[in-house]
Design a protein around this motif. Structure first.
Motif, PDB file in Angstrom:
ATOM      1  N   CYS A  26     -71.191 -46.311   2.352  1.00 17.04           N
ATOM      2  CA  CYS A  26     -71.062 -44.618   1.702  1.00 17.04           C
ATOM      3  C   CYS A  26     -70.510 -44.741   0.351  1.00 17.04           C
ATOM      4  O   CYS A  26     -71.191 -44.257  -0.160  1.00 17.04           O
ATOM      5  CB  CYS A  26     -70.175 -43.998   2.760  1.00 17.04           C
ATOM      6  N   LEU A  27     -69.643 -45.909  -0.071  1.00 15.35           N
ATOM      7  CA  LEU A  27     -69.549 -46.002  -1.422  1.00 15.35           C
ATOM      8  C   LEU A  27     -69.895 -46.130  -2.749  1.00 15.35           C
ATOM      9  O   LEU A  27     -70.785 -46.102  -3.459  1.00 15.35           O
ATOM     10  CB  LEU A  27     -68.060 -46.365  -1.708  1.00 15.35           C
ATOM     11  N   VAL A  28     -71.225 -47.473  -1.982  1.00 17.04           N
ATOM     12  CA  VAL A  28     -72.440 -48.262  -2.448  1.00 17.04           C
ATOM     13  C   VAL A  28     -73.440 -46.713  -2.919  1.00 17.04           C
ATOM     14  O   VAL A  28     -74.277 -47.387  -4.096  1.00 17.04           O
ATOM     15  CB  VAL A  28     -72.438 -49.563  -2.060  1.00 17.04           C
ATOM     16  N   SER A  29     -73.703 -46.540  -1.871  1.00 19.95           N
ATOM     17  CA  SER A  29     -74.789 -45.440  -1.807  1.00 19.95           C
ATOM     18  C   SER A  29     -74.317 -44.080  -2.590  1.00 19.95           C
ATOM     19  O   SER A  29     -75.567 -43.692  -3.558  1.00 19.95           O
ATOM     20  CB  SER A  29     -75.566 -45.455   0.218  1.00 19.95           C
ATOM     21  N   THR A  30     -73.224 -44.037  -2.808  1.00 19.64           N
ATOM     22  CA  THR A  30     -73.081 -42.755  -3.275  1.00 19.64           C
ATOM     23  C   THR A  30     -73.441 -42.929  -4.380  1.00 19.64           C
ATOM     24  O   THR A  30     -73.804 -42.648  -5.374  1.00 19.64           O
ATOM     25  CB  THR A  30     -71.792 -42.579  -2.634  1.00 19.64           C
ATOM     26  N   LEU A  31     -72.673 -44.615  -5.011  1.00 20.55           N
ATOM     27  CA  LEU A  31     -72.462 -44.761  -6.735  1.00 20.55           C
ATOM     28  C   LEU A  31     -73.893 -45.197  -6.854  1.00 20.55           C
ATOM     29  O   LEU A  31     -74.588 -44.653  -8.224  1.00 20.55           O
ATOM     30  CB  LEU A  31     -71.169 -45.663  -6.382  1.00 20.55           C
ATOM     31  N   GLY A  32     -74.671 -45.652  -5.995  1.00 19.33           N
ATOM     32  CA  GLY A  32     -76.169 -46.300  -6.612  1.00 19.33           C
ATOM     33  C   GLY A  32     -77.178 -44.802  -6.811  1.00 19.33           C
ATOM     34  O   GLY A  32     -77.677 -44.691  -7.714  1.00 19.33           O
ATOM     35  N   ILE A  33     -77.138 -43.715  -6.071  1.00 20.22           N
ATOM     36  CA  ILE A  33     -77.605 -42.929  -6.154  1.00 20.22           C
ATOM     37  C   ILE A  33     -77.122 -41.723  -7.513  1.00 20.22           C
ATOM     38  O   ILE A  33     -77.933 -41.426  -8.539  1.00 20.22           O
ATOM     39  CB  ILE A  33     -77.749 -41.902  -4.809  1.00 20.22           C
ATOM     40  N   SER A  34     -76.002 -41.547  -7.675  1.00 18.44           N
ATOM     41  CA  SER A  34     -75.833 -40.959  -8.562  1.00 18.44           C
ATOM     42  C   SER A  34     -75.444 -41.537  -9.910  1.00 18.44           C
ATOM     43  O   SER A  34     -75.650 -40.603 -11.070  1.00 18.44           O
ATOM     44  CB  SER A  34     -74.031 -41.112  -8.727  1.00 18.44           C
ATOM     45  N   LEU A  35     -75.367 -42.345  -9.790  1.00 20.15           N
ATOM     46  CA  LEU A  35     -75.513 -43.093 -11.914  1.00 20.15           C
ATOM     47  C   LEU A  35     -77.649 -43.379 -12.031  1.00 20.15           C
ATOM     48  O   LEU A  35     -77.849 -42.882 -12.625  1.00 20.15           O
ATOM     49  CB  LEU A  35     -75.498 -45.014 -11.194  1.00 20.15           C
ATOM     50  N   TYR A  36     -78.062 -43.510 -10.671  1.00 14.78           N
ATOM     51  CA  TYR A  36     -79.412 -43.166 -11.069  1.00 14.78           C
ATOM     52  C   TYR A  36     -79.777 -42.012 -11.543  1.00 14.78           C
ATOM     53  O   TYR A  36     -80.811 -42.020 -12.361  1.00 14.78           O
ATOM     54  CB  TYR A  36     -80.232 -43.512  -9.692  1.00 14.78           C
ATOM     55  N   LEU A  37     -79.451 -41.412 -10.837  1.00 14.59           N
ATOM     56  CA  LEU A  37     -79.580 -39.689 -11.248  1.00 14.59           C
ATOM     57  C   LEU A  37     -79.103 -38.979 -12.475  1.00 14.59           C
ATOM     58  O   LEU A  37     -79.254 -38.053 -12.750  1.00 14.59           O
ATOM     59  CB  LEU A  37     -79.348 -38.545  -9.907  1.00 14.59           C
ATOM     60  N   LYS A  38     -78.086 -39.684 -12.897  1.00 14.77           N
ATOM     61  CA  LYS A  38     -76.746 -39.920 -14.581  1.00 14.77           C
ATOM     62  C   LYS A  38     -76.381 -38.664 -14.009  1.00 14.77           C
ATOM     63  O   LYS A  38     -76.126 -38.027 -15.094  1.00 14.77           O
ATOM     64  CB  LYS A  38     -78.417 -39.815 -14.804  1.00 14.77           C
ATOM     65  N   ASP A  39     -75.197 -38.701 -13.018  1.00 13.57           N
ATOM     66  CA  ASP A  39     -74.082 -37.901 -12.701  1.00 13.57           C
ATOM     67  C   ASP A  39     -73.481 -37.916 -13.618  1.00 13.57           C
ATOM     68  O   ASP A  39     -73.410 -39.087 -14.439  1.00 13.57           O
ATOM     69  CB  ASP A  39     -74.151 -37.821 -11.081  1.00 13.57           C
ATOM     70  N   SER A  40     -72.901 -37.260 -13.975  1.00  9.71           N
ATOM     71  CA  SER A  40     -71.223 -37.802 -14.911  1.00  9.71           C
ATOM     72  C   SER A  40     -70.044 -38.050 -14.282  1.00  9.71           C
ATOM     73  O   SER A  40     -70.195 -38.319 -13.155  1.00  9.71           O
ATOM     74  CB  SER A  40     -70.863 -36.031 -15.218  1.00  9.71           C
ATOM     75  N   ALA A  41     -69.113 -39.060 -14.727  1.00  8.18           N
ATOM     76  CA  ALA A  41     -68.554 -39.554 -14.198  1.00  8.18           C
ATOM     77  C   ALA A  41     -67.479 -39.073 -14.233  1.00  8.18           C
ATOM     78  O   ALA A  41     -66.515 -39.608 -12.815  1.00  8.18           O
ATOM     79  CB  ALA A  41     -67.556 -39.849 -15.350  1.00  8.18           C
ATOM     80  N   PRO A  42     -66.569 -38.216 -13.937  1.00  9.54           N
ATOM     81  CA  PRO A  42     -65.500 -37.152 -13.466  1.00  9.54           C
ATOM     82  C   PRO A  42     -66.469 -36.765 -12.072  1.00  9.54           C
ATOM     83  O   PRO A  42     -66.153 -36.554 -10.926  1.00  9.54           O
ATOM     84  CB  PRO A  42     -65.545 -35.539 -13.953  1.00  9.54           C
TER      85      PRO A  42
END
Length: 230
Positions: A26-42
């Protein structure tokens, strides 16, 4: 130092390999997808702490409230950026103090396995809770509409049910997960609409999707444990 060591030993005990894998996924997939889509740090930080809080709370471990404090601060900030004022008031005005209340009452109701003892509402309690929630949702939606909230009904639904669910969480009640399932479903729709409008946060949207899955898992798991204990 020995007290701190014992605390971490208790918090890390009782995890099965499958649960550790699920938490990591759950943590790794969320982080990976969010970084790939360039989401905000907050948004990413709010999503990761929120996911950790939900899963650790589902395990009945008191350390969930540490992640909960950071999540309420971060999620409230992201909600403010997206003008979801009901979510802001909910997190900063309610969740934040309730995190400390939850830690206090959970500490007083720990089992020998270093997890909380779980309870369930009687039928009368379920009916009263449902009635109060319906009245609260209707009234709060009117207020949010006057505040020009873009999604007053859904925002009111998630806010009122979250308040009720958090009370049940502090009381270690399995019925909380049924409420969280409703809240998570509504929150997915709310943040999906915000994302389509060019706002929102994909990381927060992923957090709610994962929370929905965990809500279903823990609703079944907690009720099974209560039934076995009886």
């Amino acid at each position: 130092m020995s007290v701190l060591k014992q605390f971490f030993r208790n918090e890390l005990s009782g995890w099965s390999p499958a649960e550790i894998i699920w938490l990591s996924f759950c943590l790794v997939s969320t982080l990976g997808i969010s970084l790939y889509l360039k989401d905000s740090a907050p948004g990413i930080a709010a999503s990761l702490t929120g996911t950790a809080y939900t899963i650790i709370a589902g395990k009945g471990k008191i350390s969930c409230y540490l992640f909960g404090v950071f999540n309420t601060l971060l999620y409230g900030f992201v909600s403010y950026q997206n003008r979801l004022f009901g979510e802001v008031m909910l997190n900063w005005g309610w969740y934040l103090p309730m995190m400390f209340c939850g830690a206090f009452f959970w500490k007083r109701n720990m089992s020998k396995s270093n997890t909380i003892t779980k309870t369930s509402l009687p039928l009368k309690g379920k009916l009263i809770c449902a009635l109060l929630c319906i009245l609260g949702i209707a009234g709060y939606a009117v207020l949010l509409k006057h505040l020009k909230d873009p999604q007053p009904v859904i925002d009111s639904l998630t806010t009122v049910l979250s308040i009720a669910a958090m009370i049940l969480t502090v009381k270690r009640c399995s019925d909380q997960w049924l409420m969280w399932i409703i809240v998570n479903t509504a929150s997915i729709w709310m943040w999906y609409k915000a994302y389509l409008a060019g706002e929102g946060s994909i990381a927060v949207l992923l957090m709610w999707i994962i929370a929905l899955a965990n809500g279903i898992i823990f609703y079944i798991q907690w009720n099974r444990e209560i039934k076995n204990a009886q």
